[in-house]
Design a protein around this motif. Structure first.
Motif, PDB file in Angstrom:
ATOM      1  N   PRO A 123      63.367  -6.359  36.118  1.00  0.00           N
ATOM      2  CA  PRO A 123      62.595  -7.570  36.437  1.00  0.00           C
ATOM      3  C   PRO A 123      61.741  -7.371  37.692  1.00  0.00           C
ATOM      4  N   VAL A 124      60.547  -7.919  37.675  1.00  0.00           N
ATOM      5  CA  VAL A 124      59.625  -7.717  38.793  1.00  0.00           C
ATOM      6  C   VAL A 124      60.119  -8.399  40.060  1.00  0.00           C
ATOM      7  N   ASP A 125      60.975  -9.416  39.930  1.00  0.00           N
ATOM      8  CA  ASP A 125      61.480 -10.125  41.106  1.00  0.00           C
ATOM      9  C   ASP A 125      62.822  -9.593  41.577  1.00  0.00           C
ATOM     10  N   CYS A 126      63.218  -8.426  41.077  1.00  0.00           N
ATOM     11  CA  CYS A 126      64.492  -7.815  41.481  1.00  0.00           C
ATOM     12  C   CYS A 126      64.284  -6.975  42.735  1.00  0.00           C
ATOM     13  N   LEU A 127      64.845  -7.431  43.842  1.00  0.00           N
ATOM     14  CA  LEU A 127      64.752  -6.689  45.096  1.00  0.00           C
ATOM     15  C   LEU A 127      65.870  -5.664  45.240  1.00  0.00           C
ATOM     16  N   ALA A 128      67.042  -5.984  44.711  1.00  0.00           N
ATOM     17  CA  ALA A 128      68.185  -5.076  44.828  1.00  0.00           C
ATOM     18  C   ALA A 128      69.124  -5.307  43.657  1.00  0.00           C
ATOM     19  N   ILE A 129      69.546  -4.224  43.021  1.00  0.00           N
ATOM     20  CA  ILE A 129      70.486  -4.309  41.910  1.00  0.00           C
ATOM     21  C   ILE A 129      71.904  -4.408  42.471  1.00  0.00           C
ATOM     22  N   ARG A 130      72.665  -5.375  41.984  1.00  0.00           N
ATOM     23  CA  ARG A 130      74.059  -5.528  42.397  1.00  0.00           C
ATOM     24  C   ARG A 130      75.025  -4.983  41.342  1.00  0.00           C
ATOM     25  N   GLY A 131      74.634  -4.984  40.094  1.00  0.00           N
ATOM     26  CA  GLY A 131      75.505  -4.458  39.058  1.00  0.00           C
ATOM     27  C   GLY A 131      75.008  -4.785  37.677  1.00  0.00           C
ATOM     28  N   ILE A 132      75.563  -4.094  36.683  1.00  0.00           N
ATOM     29  CA  ILE A 132      75.252  -4.323  35.279  1.00  0.00           C
ATOM     30  C   ILE A 132      76.485  -4.919  34.623  1.00  0.00           C
ATOM     31  N   ASN A 146      72.908  -8.202  37.369  1.00  0.00           N
ATOM     32  CA  ASN A 146      73.241  -9.018  38.535  1.00  0.00           C
ATOM     33  C   ASN A 146      72.448  -8.454  39.697  1.00  0.00           C
ATOM     34  N   PHE A 147      71.592  -9.268  40.315  1.00  0.00           N
ATOM     35  CA  PHE A 147      70.647  -8.723  41.280  1.00  0.00           C
ATOM     36  C   PHE A 147      70.282  -9.730  42.361  1.00  0.00           C
ATOM     37  N   THR A 148      69.638  -9.214  43.401  1.00  0.00           N
ATOM     38  CA  THR A 148      69.068 -10.063  44.442  1.00  0.00           C
ATOM     39  C   THR A 148      67.629 -10.373  44.076  1.00  0.00           C
ATOM     40  N   GLU A 149      67.329 -11.633  43.976  1.00  0.00           N
ATOM     41  CA  GLU A 149      65.999 -12.087  43.581  1.00  0.00           C
ATOM     42  C   GLU A 149      65.063 -12.153  44.794  1.00  0.00           C
ATOM     43  N   ARG A 150      63.780 -11.893  44.563  1.00  0.00           N
ATOM     44  CA  ARG A 150      62.773 -12.161  45.589  1.00  0.00           C
ATOM     45  C   ARG A 150      62.575 -13.681  45.631  1.00  0.00           C
ATOM     46  N   LEU A 151      63.422 -14.318  46.404  1.00  0.00           N
ATOM     47  CA  LEU A 151      63.451 -15.776  46.452  1.00  0.00           C
ATOM     48  C   LEU A 151      62.403 -16.272  47.453  1.00  0.00           C
ATOM     49  N   THR A 152      61.369 -16.925  46.930  1.00  0.00           N
ATOM     50  CA  THR A 152      60.248 -17.334  47.779  1.00  0.00           C
ATOM     51  C   THR A 152      60.328 -18.786  48.225  1.00  0.00           C
ATOM     52  N   ASP A 153      61.267 -19.546  47.685  1.00  0.00           N
ATOM     53  CA  ASP A 153      61.410 -20.959  48.043  1.00  0.00           C
ATOM     54  C   ASP A 153      62.305 -21.082  49.275  1.00  0.00           C
TER      55      ASP A 153
END
Length: 208
Positions: free
Chosen positions: A77-86, A131-138
């Motif tokens: 995903p383009v908004d995935c900053l860091a992968i936490r797990g599959i 499972n990932f860290t999203e580029r959360l812009t809000d």
């Protein structure tokens, strides 16, 4: 309510500069904030698996260009900053919590082995959930301590362009690290590790 401008103004005040009303203002402060806010935000989000920025999402399968190593390939995903797990479908439906923190390259804490290269994620399960860290812009989704840490990290980046004073930057850097540590500790304490709580109960959270 927390906003990009309010975070920028916290950073500006921390280095003794005037506040702004919009990133589009024709001022050096606004131009600097416009340049550095997003990089500071993304770097801090990526640096730690913040709970408020965690997401689990099904992955879209693509052509596997490494079939000798992995069974499946998925689009990152383009908004995935860091992968936490599959995770597998079984994990997501309740056999294993999807809120854990995972490291890449090997199966951990109920996760599955994977590799990530470029914009592709490889693993041996289908369907696969990321499972990932999203580029959360809000910014209204950020915790107060994260906002504090982000404002100081932004202040570090603003210090030299706006003050030309290395000591101001050094002071901001020290406070950025300490506020980040506080925010990370508070975030970690939001979790539940399954051990007995203060009332001696086992296997559940205390009410209230």
């Amino acid at each position: 309510m927390t906003s990009i401008i309010s975070i920028c103004n916290l950073a500006l005040a921390s280095i003794g500069k005037d506040s702004i009303n919009a990133l589009s203002e024709p001022t050096v402060e606004a131009r600097a904030c416009n340049r550095f806010f997003a990089p500071a935000r993304d770097a801090l989000l990526q640096a730690y698996p913040w709970r408020f920025a965690g997401r689990t999402r099904s992955l879209a399968e693509i052509v596997n260009d490494r079939p000798g190593e992995w069974a499946y390939a998925y689009d990152r995903p383009v908004d995935c900053l860091a992968i936490r797990g599959i995770r597998s479908a079984l994990d997501v439906t309740g056999e294993t919590s999807v809120g854990g923190v995972f490291s890449g390259g090997a199966s951990t804490a109920g996760g599955h082995a994977y590799d990530a290269e470029g914009g592709v994620i490889y693993c041996n399960i289908s369907p696969a959930y990321l499972n990932f860290t999203e580029r959360l812009t809000d910014p209204t989704k950020y915790t107060p301590l994260f906002v504090d840490a982000l404002s100081w990290h932004l202040a570090v980046r603003l210090a030299m362009p706006l003050t030309r004073d290395p000591q101001v930057r050094a002071d901001a850097f020290q406070l950025a690290n300490s506020t980040q540590a506080l925010a990370q500790t508070a975030d970690a304490n939001e979790g539940w590790d399954g051990t007995d709580d203060q009332d001696g109960l086992t296997g559940g959270r205390a009410n209230g």
